[in-house]
Design a protein around this motif. Structure first.
Motif, mmCIF file in Angstrom:
data_model
loop_
_atom_site.group_PDB
_atom_site.id
_atom_site.type_symbol
_atom_site.label_atom_id
_atom_site.label_comp_id
_atom_site.label_asym_id
_atom_site.label_seq_id
_atom_site.Cartn_x
_atom_site.Cartn_y
_atom_site.Cartn_z
ATOM 1 N N ALA A 62 0.972 -1.463 -0.258
ATOM 2 C CA ALA A 62 -0.003 0.427 -0.059
ATOM 3 C C ALA A 62 0.982 1.541 -0.813
ATOM 4 N N LEU A 63 1.773 0.647 0.308
ATOM 5 C CA LEU A 63 3.143 2.485 0.371
ATOM 6 C C LEU A 63 3.351 2.524 -1.566
ATOM 7 N N ASP A 64 3.658 3.923 -0.882
ATOM 8 C CA ASP A 64 4.109 4.694 -2.927
ATOM 9 C C ASP A 64 5.612 4.113 -3.073
ATOM 10 N N PRO A 65 4.969 2.949 -4.746
ATOM 11 C CA PRO A 65 6.608 2.181 -4.986
ATOM 12 C C PRO A 65 7.006 3.441 -6.104
ATOM 13 N N TYR B 130 6.814 19.131 10.637
ATOM 14 C CA TYR B 130 6.934 18.232 10.551
ATOM 15 C C TYR B 130 6.093 17.431 9.440
ATOM 16 N N GLN B 131 7.368 16.501 9.675
ATOM 17 C CA GLN B 131 6.880 15.372 7.968
ATOM 18 C C GLN B 131 6.239 13.949 8.325
ATOM 19 N N LEU B 132 6.310 13.251 7.643
ATOM 20 C CA LEU B 132 6.275 11.611 8.285
ATOM 21 C C LEU B 132 6.968 10.661 7.407
ATOM 22 N N PHE C 265 2.657 6.014 2.037
ATOM 23 C CA PHE C 265 0.690 5.397 1.533
ATOM 24 C C PHE C 265 0.692 6.152 0.510
ATOM 25 N N VAL C 266 -0.209 5.382 -0.733
ATOM 26 C CA VAL C 266 -0.975 5.996 -1.941
ATOM 27 C C VAL C 266 -1.548 6.583 -1.315
ATOM 28 N N GLY D 84 8.683 11.081 -3.864
ATOM 29 C CA GLY D 84 7.742 9.939 -3.064
ATOM 30 C C GLY D 84 8.214 8.721 -2.441
ATOM 31 N N THR D 85 9.748 9.061 -3.036
ATOM 32 C CA THR D 85 10.460 8.614 -1.596
ATOM 33 C C THR D 85 11.262 9.778 -1.224
ATOM 34 N N ILE D 86 11.869 9.806 0.030
ATOM 35 C CA ILE D 86 12.339 10.529 1.124
ATOM 36 C C ILE D 86 13.634 10.584 1.296
ATOM 37 N N ILE D 87 14.543 11.841 0.734
ATOM 38 C CA ILE D 87 15.434 11.001 2.040
ATOM 39 C C ILE D 87 15.471 11.419 3.559
#
Length: 349
Positions: free
Chosen positions: A141-144, A344-346, A185-186, A159-162
């Protein structure tokens, strides 16, 4: 607890730290637990989940164990499964609006968001059961994808965060997350809901004696898991993660991430384990057996949670390990990218 080095087990490093310090520590920290009588029933994670499920499931638990567990529950949202209608379609339409705008929500609407979360959360909860407790079902369910970055108040959102430097963590060689990058998540509503949980814990914690702050020494992460036996979706949050080293009160070296901590070790450590459980779907029908839960698990030394669910080698840290509750799918980290004001960021790892 979190690993400072991804190649070193934190359990081992903490155990080693406590062991090396034992000879110079007071009896307060290493006093042995009173052994249970052979006739005293012990609590298991399955008992914990059953007591927080439907009434029939709760009644199946040894009554002494159930009573002792209930004495260690400090609910951040009222828990009364028999009075909450088991039909998420009856939830207030207004509470689905503006999930991140807490100022416009009433306490009742916040309660309802725990009892009956938005549809994407319910779908994930049912997926956890239908998959037979397979963490890969949650991970899918995560954004690939690595999507182009966009600027949000000066911060890159991808989408993918350092994972960047968090409150000076890089200077201390502290790695707060399992991986150097995070994902989302998507469903954006799922991401917003996890942020809502962090914020609600901070807001309601003082009502049960838990004063926490969103920072890298205190509350910043949780472990999303699928519960033993049932597969119920949950998150175990850990607050009070890195107390300040103190030769008199907390003489334990917890690694690079403890450097700079001003978090005092005191009785509030008993309340560092916070449990969120999604509503429990029926395993063979489309109905629901129990609403969602948000509860602080009191690990005071005279309680059953401390006695039966806290490993001996981390009793000083009052840590319930997520692996003991079920199969971990991902870690959720809510980190401050800014200083003033906080931003704040997830990061899901």
């Amino acid at each position: 607890m979190i690993m400072n080095n991804p190649f070193l087990s934190f359990r081992f490093s903490l155990f080693l730290s406590l062991s090396l310090t034992a000879s110079s520590s007071s009896a307060l920290f290493f006093s042995k637990r009173s052994p249970s009588s052979p006739s005293t029933p012990t609590a298991t994670p399955s008992d914990l989940f059953a007591v927080l499920a439907s009434k029939p499931q709760s009644l199946a638990v040894n009554p002494i164990v159930a009573q002792d567990l209930k004495s260690c529950f400090k609910f951040l949202v009222p828990f009364s499964p028999n009075s909450v209608k088991l039909d998420p379609t009856l939830r207030s339409p207004r509470r689905l609006l503006g999930l991140t705008k807490s100022a416009s929500r009433s306490q009742r609407e916040e309660d309802e968001l725990i009892w009956w979360p938005p549809e994407p959360v319910l779908e994930l909860a049912r997926l956890a059961i239908d998959s037979g407790g397979d963490p890969a079902a949650i991970q899918r369910a995560l954004d690939p994808t690595i999507i182009p970055c966009v600027l949000d108040s000066g911060y890159k959102i991808c989408g993918t965060i350092i994972v960047p430097d968090i409150e000076g963590s890089k200077e201390c060689r502290c790695e707060l997350t399992r991986t150097p990058y995070g994902r989302h998540f998507v469903s954006e509503e799922l991401n917003q809901y996890i942020k809502f949980l962090f914020d609600l814990i901070v807001a309601r914690g003082p009502s049960v004696g838990l004063n926490v702050t969103l920072n890298r020494f205190d509350l910043f992460h949780g472990h999303l898991f699928l519960a033993v036996d049932s597969g119920r979706l949950g998150i175990l949050f850990h607050a009070k993660e890195y107390p300040e080293y103190d030769e008199e009160v907390f003489p334990y070296n917890m690694g690079f991430c403890q450097t700079g901590s001003k978090l005092k070790y005191d009785d509030s450590m008993n309340l560092r384990n916070i449990l969120w459980l999604a509503p429990l779907p029926h395993n063979s029908t489309k109905s629901w057996e129990a609403p969602g839960v948000l509860v602080v698990l009191d690990a005071r030394p005279d309680g059953i949670i401390y006695r039966d669910l806290i490993p001996d080698y981390v009793s000083i840290a009052r840590t319930i390990y997520e692996d003991d509750l079920g199969v971990v799918a991902v870690d959720v980290n809510y980190l401050n990218l800014g200083s003033e004001p906080p931003h704040y960021q997830l990061f899901i790892c």
